[in-house]
Design an enzyme around this catalytic site. Sequence first.
Site, PDB file in Angstrom:
ATOM      1  N   LYS A  81     -18.434   0.814 -43.368  1.00  0.00           N
ATOM      2  CA  LYS A  81     -17.857  -0.477 -42.999  1.00  0.00           C
ATOM      3  C   LYS A  81     -16.398  -0.350 -42.547  1.00  0.00           C
ATOM      4  CE  LYS A  81     -16.809  -1.627 -47.793  1.00  0.00           C
ATOM      5  NZ  LYS A  81     -17.146  -2.536 -48.903  1.00  0.00           N
ATOM      6  N   ARG A 147     -13.930 -11.972 -44.969  1.00  0.00           N
ATOM      7  CA  ARG A 147     -15.360 -12.308 -45.008  1.00  0.00           C
ATOM      8  C   ARG A 147     -15.737 -12.937 -46.344  1.00  0.00           C
ATOM      9  NH1 ARG A 147     -19.298 -10.030 -47.661  1.00  0.00           N
ATOM     10  NH2 ARG A 147     -17.931  -8.305 -48.253  1.00  0.00           N
ATOM     11  N   ARG A 165      -4.873  -4.200 -54.335  1.00  0.00           N
ATOM     12  CA  ARG A 165      -4.994  -2.854 -53.757  1.00  0.00           C
ATOM     13  C   ARG A 165      -5.071  -1.811 -54.859  1.00  0.00           C
ATOM     14  NH1 ARG A 165      -2.735  -2.092 -48.781  1.00  0.00           N
ATOM     15  NH2 ARG A 165      -3.896  -0.140 -48.846  1.00  0.00           N
ATOM     16  N   CYS A 258     -13.175  -5.861 -38.958  1.00  0.00           N
ATOM     17  CA  CYS A 258     -13.274  -6.203 -40.366  1.00  0.00           C
ATOM     18  C   CYS A 258     -12.215  -7.190 -40.815  1.00  0.00           C
ATOM     19  CB  CYS A 258     -13.253  -4.958 -41.227  1.00  0.00           C
ATOM     20  SG  CYS A 258     -11.855  -3.895 -40.960  1.00  0.00           S
TER      21      CYS A 258
END
Length: 341
Positions: A81, A147, A165, A258
């Site tokens: 991805k 998304r 992160r 993305c």
Amino acid sequence: MDQELRLGTRGSQLALWQANAVATRIAARGGPPCRIVVLKTSGDRLQDAPLSEVGGKRLFVKEIEDALLSREIDLAVHSSKDMPALLPEGLTIGAVLPREDPRDAVVLPVMADGSSAISHQPSAMTTIEDLVAQLGQSPSIGTGSVRRIAQLTRLFPGALFQPIRGNLDTRLRKLDEGAHHALVLAAAGLRRLGFASRISFSLPVDACVPAPGQGIVAVEVREDDGAVRRTLEGIDDKAAAAALAAERAVVEALGGGCQTPIGALALPEEGETLTLVAVVVAVDGSKAVRARERGLWADAAALGARVGATLLAEGADEILADALSRQSPAVSVKSPALTDD
């Protein structure tokens, strides 16, 4: 071929797991030994910045692909991805590993003694309604994926989505220390790194369609390197490869990356067929277009192109244009990150 293969990868926990999995499979098929070469990517160097502010689709693969093109390494291993729908000229996907659980997973905090930090035990959550009842309408959710945000906003309209992160154990530690009410992560990464027990709830596909390629490890090679491509033929999973081809074709048809709210999942079925489900959702969750179609593995790319065309005909282009216009760092607290780890 008898010489050592230089296998390029990132240095994250998951990337190293993936690289070792590829090396192990090559060895099991009688292939040459692999030496793992860790390369730092632009995304790895920008750990303190929201990824939406600093890069494009190749942020986690560019340096590795450059090393492959310059013949510093012989193959590259990626979370598929992270890869752009159109690869650099001269490169191709030589093999993919069997797919792990492609769904998104909700992870809830635990106490220092390992007990749940919430009154409602995760094991009792079996439906979306259970999850919403537990978290309420305005939880703090750790995810930077545009998304996921677009789809989950429809379930949690008052939620505060915040990027998080770092390696997986770092994210889980921050969650348990109270940084968020929940994290949303790829189930595949949790399972591969031994954290399956931390999955509190797996989001059904009709609630949150996964990222294209989620759960699939891809091995990228030079098109002209016939020896390496032949070596990889023995480890290629045909069902996962067909699913990936269909999902990547959806992204290519939509012209998305993305940082855009595109979900796509192709599920292999009997008779070498696929059912492909795809969605494009407005960043604020206000509208969505969906498409579903079946096709043969052999026609996976054409299947993805048809589904992408259907989404465009239903208005996906307008949704994506709006999403792109919102990608300024100053847009909102919902800072989308580039990867769906």
